[in-house]
Design an enzyme around this catalytic site. Sequence first.
Site, PDB file in Angstrom:
ATOM      1  N   GLY A  90      45.502  35.789  37.399  1.00 51.27           N
ATOM      2  CA  GLY A  90      45.081  37.124  37.781  1.00 51.27           C
ATOM      3  C   GLY A  90      45.987  38.251  37.349  1.00 51.27           C
ATOM      4  O   GLY A  90      46.012  39.320  37.965  1.00 51.27           O
ATOM      5  N   THR A  91      46.757  38.052  36.272  1.00 44.84           N
ATOM      6  CA  THR A  91      47.639  39.152  35.822  1.00 44.84           C
ATOM      7  C   THR A  91      46.828  40.325  35.292  1.00 44.84           C
ATOM      8  O   THR A  91      47.227  41.476  35.421  1.00 44.84           O
ATOM      9  CB  THR A  91      48.620  38.678  34.721  1.00 44.84           C
ATOM     10  N   ASN A  92      45.667  40.037  34.707  1.00 37.56           N
ATOM     11  CA  ASN A  92      44.809  41.149  34.251  1.00 37.56           C
ATOM     12  C   ASN A  92      44.183  41.855  35.441  1.00 37.56           C
ATOM     13  O   ASN A  92      44.062  43.090  35.446  1.00 37.56           O
ATOM     14  CB  ASN A  92      43.732  40.630  33.294  1.00 37.56           C
TER      15      ASN A  92
ATOM     16  N   LEU B  84      28.967  32.607  31.526  1.00 39.81           N
ATOM     17  CA  LEU B  84      28.028  33.226  32.472  1.00 39.81           C
ATOM     18  C   LEU B  84      26.605  32.733  32.217  1.00 39.81           C
ATOM     19  O   LEU B  84      26.198  32.589  31.060  1.00 39.81           O
ATOM     20  CB  LEU B  84      28.070  34.751  32.332  1.00 39.81           C
TER      21      LEU B  84
ATOM     22  N   ASN C 184      34.774  41.771  28.871  1.00 38.77           N
ATOM     23  CA  ASN C 184      35.695  40.624  28.882  1.00 38.77           C
ATOM     24  C   ASN C 184      36.957  40.994  28.116  1.00 38.77           C
ATOM     25  O   ASN C 184      36.913  41.766  27.151  1.00 38.77           O
ATOM     26  CB  ASN C 184      35.024  39.415  28.208  1.00 38.77           C
TER      27      ASN C 184
ATOM     28  N   HIS D  12      39.796  39.330  25.775  1.00 31.02           N
ATOM     29  CA  HIS D  12      40.058  38.100  25.022  1.00 31.02           C
ATOM     30  C   HIS D  12      41.413  38.255  24.333  1.00 31.02           C
ATOM     31  O   HIS D  12      41.685  39.303  23.732  1.00 31.02           O
ATOM     32  CB  HIS D  12      38.954  37.842  23.988  1.00 31.02           C
TER      33      HIS D  12
HETATM   34  C1  GRF Z   1      44.732  35.662  29.635  1.00 28.97           C
HETATM   35  O1  GRF Z   1      45.352  35.217  28.452  1.00 28.97           O
HETATM   36  C2  GRF Z   1      43.465  36.381  29.284  1.00 28.97           C
HETATM   37  O2  GRF Z   1      43.490  36.984  28.014  1.00 28.97           O
HETATM   38  C3  GRF Z   1      42.471  35.298  29.252  1.00 28.97           C
HETATM   39  O3  GRF Z   1      42.824  34.500  30.379  1.00 28.97           O
HETATM   40  C4  GRF Z   1      44.255  34.465  30.463  1.00 28.97           C
HETATM   41  C5  GRF Z   1      44.700  34.488  31.907  1.00 28.97           C
HETATM   42  O4  GRF Z   1      44.615  35.763  32.400  1.00 28.97           O
HETATM   43  N1  GRF Z   1      41.140  35.825  29.286  1.00 28.97           N
HETATM   44  P1  GRF Z   1      45.008  36.175  33.927  1.00 28.97           P
HETATM   45  O5  GRF Z   1      46.514  36.092  34.047  1.00 28.97           O
HETATM   46  O6  GRF Z   1      44.330  35.189  34.856  1.00 28.97           O
HETATM   47  O7  GRF Z   1      44.504  37.562  34.045  1.00 28.97           O
END
Ligand code: GRF
Length: 207
Positions: A12-14, A94, A108, A110
């Site tokens: 979940g960093t994004n 999805l 999304n 990517h």
């Molecule tokens: C990230 O590399 C993102 O680009 C991909 O999933 C990975 C994990 O992301 N879609 P997050 O830390 O769970 O947001």
Amino acid sequence: MLKTAVMVSGGGTNLQAIIDAVSEGRIKGVQIVRVISNKKDAYALQRAAKAGIGSTVVSREDHPDRREFDEALLKALDDSGADLIVLAGFLVVLPAEVTRRYAGRIINIHPSLIPSFCGEGFYGLKVHEEALKRGVKVTGATVHFVDEGCDTGPIILQRAVSVEKGDTPEILQRRVMEQAEWKILPEAIELIAENRVVLKDGRAEIV
Ligand code: GRF
């Protein structure tokens, strides 16, 4: 207010980048109304809870039948009242019913410069392993609209990141996250909230 549901499967960093951008006022006119995960143990759910955002888990353990799982996913989205759906590390394809019903309202992130290193099987660390194997000098991240295909929808934003000597897939992944993903995903959401992303001849344009 652009009601936004964020779909997650992992760290979940994004999601955190979006939460921080909203709470710090870097994105205006956006409210994260729900976090939806297919994994009960996704750390992203803890990030949502800390931010006071409600979450829903739709997992195959609880819905072994794929059709029933798809229906539960669609119901979770409909119940959220979201105008925009953001896939942020969401690792489930999805259902067509979702991409149809929310056409033009799903984006999304990517971790490559599409059309490189994308499509079936290209997700997470695998993307960076392939980029290093190919010997590219520049990689990056892409935010795109989601259509019925895999990483094939109109591109909204991209940001390039240099590949450095000695990079491992993990080091490169971290750089792409820090320098690209966590910047362009909130930026894309803000552009959509400001109605500055328009679709023309199958391509997304920033106005
Ligand atoms: C990230 O590399 C993102 O680009 C991909 O999933 C990975 C994990 O992301 N879609 P997050 O830390 O769970 O947001």
